[in-house]
Design an enzyme around this catalytic site. Structure first.
Site, short mmCIF file in Angstrom:
data_model
loop_
_atom_site.label_atom_id
_atom_site.label_comp_id
_atom_site.label_asym_id
_atom_site.label_seq_id
_atom_site.Cartn_x
_atom_site.Cartn_y
_atom_site.Cartn_z
N MET A 80 0.87 -1.22 -0.05
CA MET A 80 0.01 0.06 0.10
C MET A 80 0.93 1.21 0.04
SD MET A 80 -3.12 -1.27 2.67
CE MET A 80 -4.20 0.04 2.08
N ASP A 239 -2.61 -4.52 0.79
CA ASP A 239 -1.95 -5.86 1.19
C ASP A 239 -2.67 -6.35 2.49
OD1 ASP A 239 -0.68 -3.91 2.53
OD2 ASP A 239 1.29 -4.82 2.14
#
Length: 512
Positions: A80, A239
């Protein structure tokens, strides 16, 4: 039987798995990625490297599975807060400033002058961090004007891979939550934030839900990978939300702890969780529709253990590689010989600064209490313990909010080590559980693909069908008390060093 692929675009590497609709892993592939550090505090990766690495991982997973033509859909997880700039021809125009990158502190301060913390929380459910899109875009505007002028869209890591697979530009709500440009409560881009920060709204791609189909596999890619052209590719998730799906954290009351390159404590809520203290507790739209989630981030968790591997055990690593052995197994065995608490050796895992709860890009790693009695096994164990202390910081914030944390679902590399599982149980004072899916984020991507293809009606339904508890590790009572004492020491170290970190940072910059 239909199969589904999950691709996890992590920081250290890209993992691809193939599962069937019963959750059996039919094949997997993994290839490492490198992080570039051109200046202190900078952390970059090349999008083209992601694509090449992804292709290798996928081909290995498909070959191992033997069911390429049965794969009905593809889903994603991805690191991210990475900021990928693409031009009108959909080409990346610079290296990606990944989540570890700390260069935009100046822009965070400028944003804080424009928007108060309370206004930011109301608009985005978060206070601004230098890993978010908004300050990185403003940094590029000031220091990379040639790059900035070419920007057509800004996307995240997994979105770049999906673009290469489908030709379609899009993102989704979980990743977009940490852009500082999304109205997290309403799950859509915030016109107000773009206007107030003077960032063109045109930079924002289409934003969908995680299980929505965001494109279809191009014929050229399908042929190269041994898949069927035109199969749906769902949007996927960041994630941590994807890892939440892959470990069944899809409703309130269950907390997860991931030790990968970074470390994360993650939980699910029915509405956005707002922390009014500036502790870098991040709130996001979950990859589950109508659910939200939160995370506390340790920047260098498994990355700290990797640093020990590459620097203290470099020769042993090369020797083991020739023999086909895992150096991490050796390091863990050495750590197991050390006493809990390592006779006061305490590690701060701040190699690249830290996020939750201190949010200080100037902080650096420290071994405190090192004596002539300590050996390499103590160093290994103290790193495991220090990373877990850092994760406990977020668990304590959860308890402060009135949440009971009696079970923690472990994920990532820290879930593969019996020793690290026990250390986590003892330091959290909670049962630590592992699930039948070792790779939570990649499994979450595959589960989202199964939902997007219509095999399951919802994410919770798919999780209930596919996921099972594999192992439960209970805390050892005498260790809980010992670690409580040493956790107090851990908590005292950063306040004692904060001003010194700042002074040292100025000296380092002075002599660069």
């Amino acid at each position: 039987m239909s199969c589904f692929m999950g691709i996890d675009a992590g920081t250290s590497g890209i993992k691809a798995i193939v599962i069937d609709e019963n959750g059996t892993v039919r094949g997997s592939g993994y290839h490492e990625c490198d992080v570039l550090n051109p200046r202190p505090g900078w952390a970059e990766q090349a999008p083209q490297m992601w694509w090449e690495t992804c292709c290798q991982a996928v081909k290995k997973a498909v070959e191992q599975s033997g069911c390429g033509k049965e794969i009905a859909g593809i889903g994603f997880s991805g690191q991210m807060q990475g900021t990928v700039f693409i031009d009108k021809e959909h080409r990346s125009i610079s290296n990606c400033m990944i989540w570890l990158d700390q260069r935009s502190t100046e822009q965070v301060m400028e944003i804080e002058q424009l928007i108060s913390d309370e206004e930011a929380l109301q608009a985005t459910a978060n206070t601004c961090l230098n890993s978010f899109w908004a300050p990185k875009i403003l940094w590029a505007k000031k220091y990379w004007p040639d790059v900035y002028e070419k920007i057509d869209k800004v996307i995240f890591t997994k979105d770049y891979l999906r673009l290469r697979m489908t030709g379609e530009v899009a993102t989704e709500v979980s990743d977009a939550s940490l852009s500082f440009l999304l109205d997290v409560a309403k799950r859509k881009w915030s016109d107000e934030m773009f206007q107030r920060l003077d960032i063109p709204k045109s930079f924002a791609p289409k934003c969908v839900e995680s299980c929505d189909v965001a494109g279809y596999l191009l014929e050229s890619v399908a042929k190269d990978w041994g898949l069927t052209a035109g199969i749906p590719v769902v949007a996927g998730g960041g994630d941590q939300p994807a890892g939440g799906v892959g470990t069944g954290i899809v409703k309130p009351g269950v907390v997860g702890a991931t030790i990968g390159t970074s470390g994360v404590v993650f939980g699910c809520t029915d509405k956005p969780l707002i922390d009014h203290k500036k502790r870098a507790l991040m709130t996001m739209a979950h990859s589950v529709p109508d659910k939200w989630c939160y995370l506390g981030l340790v920047l260098t968790a498994g990355g700290s253990f990797k640093w020990v591997r590459d620097n203290i055990f470099a020769e042993k690593k090369a020797e083991f590689a020739v023999q086909g052995k895992d150096i991490y197994d050796y390091m863990t065995a050495q750590a197991a010989k050390a006493k809990p608490g390592c006779e006061g050796l305490t590690f701060l895992p701040y190699f690249n600064g830290e996020k939750t709860p201190i949010s200080d890009e100037k902080a650096r790693a420290v071994f405190f209490g090192l004596s002539s009695r300590h050996n390499s096994g103590d160093l290994c164990r103290s790193v495991m313990e220090g990373v877990t202390f850092a994760l406990r910081d977020t668990i304590e914030i959860c308890r402060e909010f009135g949440m009971e944390v009696n079970e923690v679902r472990a994920n990532g590399g820290g879930a593969k080590s019996d020793l690290w599982l026990q250390i986590q149980a003892d330091i959290y004072n909670a049962n630590v559980v592992t699930m039948n899916m070792e790779e939570g984020p990649a499994a979450g991507g595959a589960i989202m693909a199964a939902v997007g293809c219509g095999t399951f009606g919802s994410v919770p339904e798919a999780c209930e069908h596919i996921l099972k508890v594999e192992k439960v590790v209970e805390p050892i009572r005498e260790n809980v008390k010992l670690y409580d004492d040493y956790y107090d020491t851990y908590r005292e170290l950063y306040p004692a060093l904060k001003e010194i970190y700042s002074k040292q940072d100025q000296k380092v910059k002075k002599y660069l």
